[in-house]
Design an enzyme around this catalytic site. Structure first.
Site, mmCIF file in Angstrom:
data_model
loop_
_atom_site.group_PDB
_atom_site.id
_atom_site.type_symbol
_atom_site.label_atom_id
_atom_site.label_comp_id
_atom_site.label_asym_id
_atom_site.label_seq_id
_atom_site.Cartn_x
_atom_site.Cartn_y
_atom_site.Cartn_z
ATOM 1 N N GLU A 322 28.489 -12.117 -0.760
ATOM 2 C CA GLU A 322 29.881 -12.378 -0.377
ATOM 3 C C GLU A 322 30.617 -11.057 -0.148
ATOM 4 O OE1 GLU A 322 32.139 -16.225 -1.631
ATOM 5 O OE2 GLU A 322 32.863 -14.663 -2.953
ATOM 6 N N HIS A 351 3.628 -16.871 -9.753
ATOM 7 C CA HIS A 351 2.833 -18.055 -9.425
ATOM 8 C C HIS A 351 3.553 -18.918 -8.395
ATOM 9 C CE1 HIS A 351 0.084 -17.041 -12.660
ATOM 10 N NE2 HIS A 351 1.175 -16.568 -13.231
ATOM 11 N N LYS A 455 35.377 -24.176 4.974
ATOM 12 C CA LYS A 455 36.404 -24.936 4.250
ATOM 13 C C LYS A 455 37.296 -25.673 5.254
ATOM 14 C CE LYS A 455 37.063 -21.905 0.254
ATOM 15 N NZ LYS A 455 37.980 -20.956 -0.362
HETATM 16 O O1 F6P Z 1 38.341 -19.260 -8.249
HETATM 17 P P1 F6P Z 1 38.631 -19.965 -6.978
HETATM 18 O O2 F6P Z 1 39.917 -19.533 -6.368
HETATM 19 O O3 F6P Z 1 38.571 -21.465 -7.181
HETATM 20 O O4 F6P Z 1 37.534 -19.573 -5.934
HETATM 21 C C1 F6P Z 1 36.178 -19.833 -6.148
HETATM 22 C C2 F6P Z 1 35.321 -19.065 -5.188
HETATM 23 O O5 F6P Z 1 35.650 -19.381 -3.850
HETATM 24 C C3 F6P Z 1 35.596 -18.214 -3.039
HETATM 25 O O6 F6P Z 1 36.881 -17.829 -2.752
HETATM 26 C C4 F6P Z 1 34.927 -18.440 -1.751
HETATM 27 O O7 F6P Z 1 33.677 -19.010 -1.914
HETATM 28 C C5 F6P Z 1 34.906 -17.179 -3.938
HETATM 29 O O8 F6P Z 1 35.170 -15.891 -3.563
HETATM 30 C C6 F6P Z 1 35.440 -17.569 -5.258
HETATM 31 O O9 F6P Z 1 34.737 -16.991 -6.297
#
Ligand code: F6P
Length: 528
Positions: A322, A351, A455
């Protein structure tokens, strides 16, 4: 290189940290002195960038944020006295609260003590707590932790079913920095309903860990939850293990959080030294750069030879991918950077896929993680003079050697034992290595714009589902997929409409399907 030359190279490049009993061996990465010299200017910049970041520069320009996870383990470094006080007081607050929960001074209405925790969170709000629980939680912890880290209904059921007789003594941590991520919100709503189903007032069991003022924080405040802990704006999710995100669950399980912070601080001190050879995080970043030509051409396979470190590779997957997996560099050029990370543990993986590592496509480098202490206490002999720990150690050495013989490079990280200090140190080591590597390849390691696309697309699908259901409820006669899509005003999205309908049908959500399921265009769809 023959064995004598390799032994020389081993000693020449060996890094040792006395306080932590930590070793780093990069001798099996086949870079030469000219390569190191060539990278020196980039490293000078990386060291300077890091110094600026620690002083409070806006190291995450896209989000206009400071990047302060290093201050968490050394609050004196914080750029303002207010931030320093905030960190110090929050840690004290965590310790006092956890102690009260563990001793029963704070207890649930219908039990004398809390016995379990459900921790709800995803990404950086789950991976650190999961890794640390697996690595460090005592065999019989004061509170046993369970995780909900997805929006999978069956996964949520599994956790709730395990705890069905213990809900009245189960604490719920809802962890979300932003306080608006759908997965933890869904988990929280489902768990809340389960509590209501057992006639338990969720507010007496719930703790929010989030940024002050977030949606989650507002909910917790208005419903008068048991406690709220602040997550700071200047800590990124994937580097939040030493913030409230990781420290609250760890302290509740009886893990020594001060030792974790101390280990991280000691590693931070070591990785602040602006000299590649004297700095283990710089040596890692150098090795990654060498392995993949600074373009991530080789994957990072992480193999801890210790069961309790199994989740480290999963934790690193988010931290590295990320942070470094970016389309554009800091100057706006399209670069498609990143390093792929995978791995579970040795010798188990020998394995599974080590066959390919030894003989197949050479698109990786390995990081072995070695733990010197086999177990607490002595070991029985398996063969005369040989223990199972000797086998594990031999398997590591053997695999490292066998890979090297086939021109497969590896790094070996060695720690004396798995304890809060060494785990804190490992987390800090990789935080810094990722930061350095980000500077070397000129990407912003502290944002994650790519995650947003998925998202947003998911939100569009959920809106579309509402439209589709409305169309089907309005129509009296069965419709084809094409007709449903057309009436929903999305004729170009028949496939998405089909998948929504198939999912609703499979879950008994009032959708009737007639026709040949192998030929979606033959289907006639109606609502019950
Ligand atoms: O803690 P939050 O704001 O729920 O985000 C959870 C996760 O989602 C992200 O923003 C994107 O996957 C991550 O960087 C983060 O750790």
């Amino acid at each position: 290189m023959d064995a004598t030359a390799l032994w020389q190279r081993y000693q020449q490049w060996l890094y040792f940290h006395e306080g932590l009993g930590f070793y780093l061996d990069v001798s099996r990465m086949r870079f030469d002195d000219a390569f190191v010299k060539g990278l020196q200017p980039k490293f000078e910049k990386a060291f300077a960038d890091m110094a600026e970041l620690e002083k409070g520069a806006i190291a995450n320009p896209d989000e206009n944020r400071m990047v302060g996870h290093y201050w968490l383990r050394n609050p004196k470094l914080a750029p303002t006295p207010e931030i320093e006080t905030e960190i110090v007081e929050t840690i004290e607050q965590i310790e006092v609260f956890a102690e009260k929960i563990r001793t029963g001074a704070i207890h649930p209405p219908k039990a004398t003590r809390f016995t379990d925790i459900i921790s709800i969170g995803i990404g950086g709000s789950a991976l650190g707590p999961e890794f640390v629980a697996d690595a460090l939680s005592p065999e019989f912890p004061p509170l046993k932790i369970h995780f909900i880290d997805n929006s999978d209904p069956a996964g949520i059921d599994r956790t709730l079913t395990h705890l069905r007789n213990n809900l009245a003594s189960t604490l719920v941590l809802v962890i979300s920095k932003s306080g608006g991520t759908p997965e933890p919100r869904n988990g929280m709503i489902e768990v809340k309903k389960a509590y209501a189903g057992h006639n338990l007032d969720f507010a007496n069991y719930a703790i929010a860990i989030t940024m002050p003022g977030s949606k989650l924080d507002e909910t917790a405040k208005s419903e008068n939850w048991l406690a709220r802990f602040p997550m700071f704006d200047w800590v990124g999710g994937r580097t939040s293990e030493m913030s409230t995100v990781g420290l609250v669950p760890a302290a509740l399980q009886g893990i020594d959080i001060r030792a974790m912070l101390d280990g991280a601080k000691e590693m931070d001190d070591a990785t602040r030294i602006p000299d590649i050879k004297q700095n283990p995080a710089a040596l890692l970043a150098l090795s990654w750069y060498f392995a993949g030509n600074g373009r991530g051409e080789k994957d990072m396979v992480v193999l801890p030879y210790k069961d309790s470190l199994l989740l480290f590779s999963r934790y690193l997957q988010q931290l590295v991918m990320e942070s470094l997996g970016k389309e554009k560099d800091l100057d706006g050029n399209v670069v498609h950077q990143g390093i792929a990370v995978y791995g579970n543990k040795g010798s188990t993986d020998q394995h599974a896929y080590v066959q390919q590592l030894r003989e197949g496509v050479a698109n990786f480098f390995v990081t072995f993680i070695e733990v010197l202490e086999d177990r607490k206490g002595s070991s029985p002999e398996i063969d005369p003079g040989i223990t199972s720990g000797d086998y594990l150690s031999g398997f590591l050495q053997g695999t490292r050697q066998a890979l090297y013989e086939n021109q497969r490079d590896s790094i070996t990280v060695t720690i004396p034992q798995v304890n809060p200090r060494t785990v804190g140190a490992l987390i800090a080591l990789y935080d810094r290595a990722v930061g350095f590597y980000g500077s070397l390849v000129n990407v912003n390691a502290y944002h994650q714009p790519g995650v947003e696309a998925g998202k947003k697309a998911a939100a569009v699908i959920l809106d579309l589902q509402k439209q589709v259901v409305e169309v089907l409820h309005t129509e009296k006669t069965p419709l084809s997929l094409e007709e449903v899509a057309q009436k929903a005003g999305v004729s170009d999205q028949i496939e998405a409409v089909y998948k929504i309908i198939r999912h609703l049908h499979a879950n008994g959500r009032g959708i009737v399907l007639q026709g040949n399921f192998g030929e979606p265009s033959s289907l006639k769809i109606s609502a019950q």
